[in-house]
Design a protein around this motif. Structure first.
Motif, PDB file in Angstrom:
ATOM      1  N   ASP A 101       0.307   2.546  -2.343  1.00 39.90           N
ATOM      2  CA  ASP A 101      -0.922   1.834  -2.321  1.00 39.90           C
ATOM      3  C   ASP A 101      -1.336   3.220  -1.056  1.00 39.90           C
ATOM      4  O   ASP A 101      -1.704   3.333  -0.485  1.00 39.90           O
ATOM      5  CB  ASP A 101      -0.841   0.861  -1.254  1.00 39.90           C
ATOM      6  N   ASN A 121      -4.122   2.501   2.093  1.00 38.97           N
ATOM      7  CA  ASN A 121      -4.006   0.535   1.520  1.00 38.97           C
ATOM      8  C   ASN A 121      -4.792   0.767   0.641  1.00 38.97           C
ATOM      9  O   ASN A 121      -4.547   1.531  -0.717  1.00 38.97           O
ATOM     10  CB  ASN A 121      -5.729   0.368   2.538  1.00 38.97           C
ATOM     11  N   SER A 123      -6.971  -2.626  -1.674  1.00 33.40           N
ATOM     12  CA  SER A 123      -7.931  -3.524  -2.068  1.00 33.40           C
ATOM     13  C   SER A 123      -7.001  -4.578  -3.277  1.00 33.40           C
ATOM     14  O   SER A 123      -7.591  -5.357  -3.306  1.00 33.40           O
ATOM     15  CB  SER A 123      -8.434  -3.395  -1.276  1.00 33.40           C
ATOM     16  N   VAL A 130       2.908  -6.670  -6.496  1.00 37.80           N
ATOM     17  CA  VAL A 130       3.425  -6.787  -5.494  1.00 37.80           C
ATOM     18  C   VAL A 130       5.191  -5.661  -5.862  1.00 37.80           C
ATOM     19  O   VAL A 130       5.938  -6.380  -6.362  1.00 37.80           O
ATOM     20  CB  VAL A 130       3.662  -7.490  -3.906  1.00 37.80           C
ATOM     21  N   ASN A 134       5.853  -1.865  -1.679  1.00 27.33           N
ATOM     22  CA  ASN A 134       4.591  -2.146  -1.754  1.00 27.33           C
ATOM     23  C   ASN A 134       4.298  -3.960  -1.316  1.00 27.33           C
ATOM     24  O   ASN A 134       3.911  -4.059  -2.442  1.00 27.33           O
ATOM     25  CB  ASN A 134       3.402  -1.740  -2.543  1.00 27.33           C
ATOM     26  N   ARG A 136       2.370  -6.386   0.209  1.00 27.37           N
ATOM     27  CA  ARG A 136       0.858  -8.023   0.113  1.00 27.37           C
ATOM     28  C   ARG A 136       0.235  -7.206  -0.064  1.00 27.37           C
ATOM     29  O   ARG A 136       0.183  -5.985  -0.924  1.00 27.37           O
ATOM     30  CB  ARG A 136       0.649  -6.914   1.630  1.00 27.37           C
ATOM     31  N   ASN A 139      -3.566  -5.025  -0.094  1.00 24.11           N
ATOM     32  CA  ASN A 139      -3.351  -4.672   1.095  1.00 24.11           C
ATOM     33  C   ASN A 139      -4.545  -3.933   1.634  1.00 24.11           C
ATOM     34  O   ASN A 139      -4.203  -2.704   1.724  1.00 24.11           O
ATOM     35  CB  ASN A 139      -1.791  -3.799   0.884  1.00 24.11           C
ATOM     36  N   HIS A 141      -4.545  -2.624   5.141  1.00 25.39           N
ATOM     37  CA  HIS A 141      -4.216  -1.900   6.160  1.00 25.39           C
ATOM     38  C   HIS A 141      -3.904  -1.383   6.394  1.00 25.39           C
ATOM     39  O   HIS A 141      -3.096  -0.358   6.930  1.00 25.39           O
ATOM     40  CB  HIS A 141      -3.753  -3.195   7.546  1.00 25.39           C
ATOM     41  N   HIS A 143       0.278   0.761   5.086  1.00 24.52           N
ATOM     42  CA  HIS A 143       1.636   1.073   6.085  1.00 24.52           C
ATOM     43  C   HIS A 143       2.284   2.131   5.618  1.00 24.52           C
ATOM     44  O   HIS A 143       1.559   3.441   5.397  1.00 24.52           O
ATOM     45  CB  HIS A 143       2.471  -0.230   4.535  1.00 24.52           C
ATOM     46  N   GLN A 166       3.905  -1.842   8.811  1.00 23.19           N
ATOM     47  CA  GLN A 166       3.188  -2.234   8.332  1.00 23.19           C
ATOM     48  C   GLN A 166       1.989  -2.401   9.469  1.00 23.19           C
ATOM     49  O   GLN A 166       1.583  -2.697  10.016  1.00 23.19           O
ATOM     50  CB  GLN A 166       4.029  -3.298   7.761  1.00 23.19           C
ATOM     51  N   ASP A 175      -2.070 -11.062   8.098  1.00 22.89           N
ATOM     52  CA  ASP A 175      -2.235  -9.652   7.407  1.00 22.89           C
ATOM     53  C   ASP A 175      -1.098  -9.328   7.662  1.00 22.89           C
ATOM     54  O   ASP A 175      -0.752  -8.209   7.273  1.00 22.89           O
ATOM     55  CB  ASP A 175      -2.527  -9.140   9.494  1.00 22.89           C
ATOM     56  N   SER A 190      -4.899  -0.357  11.504  1.00 19.42           N
ATOM     57  CA  SER A 190      -5.113   0.173  10.210  1.00 19.42           C
ATOM     58  C   SER A 190      -5.356   1.331   9.651  1.00 19.42           C
ATOM     59  O   SER A 190      -5.569   1.864   9.914  1.00 19.42           O
ATOM     60  CB  SER A 190      -6.640  -1.257  10.321  1.00 19.42           C
TER      61      SER A 190
END
Length: 303
Positions: A101, A121, A123, A130, A134, A136, A139, A141, A143, A166, A175, A190
């Motif tokens: 990400d 991030n 999105s 996933v 990674n 989420r 994503n 926000h 990590h 994260q 979140d 974030s």
């Protein structure tokens, strides 16, 4: 970001700051010579570039991007090593590397040899996309992962890895934030972007994108990389409106911190900007700058 392997070669970690792209490492063929600066200028001419595959068991494999091996052949459109280095992304696809990400900032903790990598991030990641590193979808926000080379050897083909944090609000279950403890109300973050290690080993995290994801200005956060408080960030510096903080860098004594403030007033007009930082005078536009931060009364930053 550079480090030395146990046998004295140079390892260079680099991220490819795009959605679904990869983390790379180059290891030189020849060794670093602290007494011969001129000799060291050729170290990047020969060596092996690899790409990272993050495994669900907490290991990471470095897959060599070498012409003629593992599908990097003429049958797949590669005629020589030059083609592999031009179409590196496609080569990494073929090897089965882990799409990340937006890997960008990288920092190495010299005492533990841990390698911290910021994923800003993504999105666009869908639930079916996933993977272990990674986890989420959408994503927004970002990590940070920590890589742990065995015996501190940056030339190892296999390492361990874990999540350092994260991003996101820990009070909002949706979140999916992860911190190794409870950050303060202002401590959670974030969109981690640039990273730095201070002389005592703390990780400093500059963000890029918080106004769009959590409606807060971007900023600079610090978190311990070992012991009590591991992975729990604290807010240190907030950017002017419309700006991001980049390139944090410490003097060797840790008493001065340099940060760049990029594009203050971004998204507003020249005639009526959201800030006139750093001059704050009518008629003066906001200006990107480099800021030197020192502690009142002297001493180490963050102490």
């Amino acid at each position: 970001t550079c480090a030395l392997t146990k046998d004295g070669r140079v390892a260079v970690y680099t991220g490819d700051d795009e959605k679904f792209e990869y983390l790379y490492r180059f290891v030189s063929r020849d060794k670093f010579d602290a007494k011969d600066r001129k000799k060291n200028t050729d170290l990047l001419d020969n060596g092996v570039l690899s790409v990272a595959r993050f495994n669900a068991d907490g290991t990471i494999d470095w897959l060599p991007l070498v012409f003629g091996k593992n599908g990097l052949t003429k049958e797949n459109g590669f005629n020589d090593q030059g083609d592999v280095l031009i179409e590196t992304r496609r080569a990494a696809d073929i090897l089965g590397a882990t799409p990340m990400d937006r890997p960008e900032g990288i920092a190495i903790q010299p005492n533990t040899a841990s390698v911290f990598v910021a994923m800003t991030n993504n999105s666009s990641r869908k639930p079916e996309q996933v993977n272990p590193a990674n986890t989420r979808a959408a994503n927004k926000h970002g990590h940070i992962v920590a890589l742990m080379p065995p015996a501190g050897d940056h030339g190892a083909d296999r390492m361990l890895w874990q999540f350092f944090l994260q991003g996101g609000d820990p009070a909002v279950a949706a979140d999916g934030a992860l911190y190794h403890g409870a950050p303060s109300e202002d401590g959670w973050l974030s969109c981690p972007d640039n990273l730095a290690i201070d002389p005592t080993g703390n990780l400093w995290i500059a963000t890029d994108g918080q106004p769009k994801t959590i409606d807060k200005c971007d900023g600079l956060y610090a978190a311990p990389t070992a012991g009590e408080g591991y992975g729990i960030p604290k807010l240190f510096f907030t950017s002017p409106l419309g700006a991001e903080v980049t390139g944090p860098c410490f003097t060797p004594d840790g008493e001065t911190l340099f940060v760049s403030v990029q594009h203050p007033g971004d998204g507003t007009s020249f005639e009526d900007p959201s800030t006139r930082w750093p001059d704050f005078r009518d008629g003066m536009p906001p200006r990107p700058s480099v800021v030197a931060i020192t502690k009142s009364g002297g001493g180490r930053i963050g102490s």
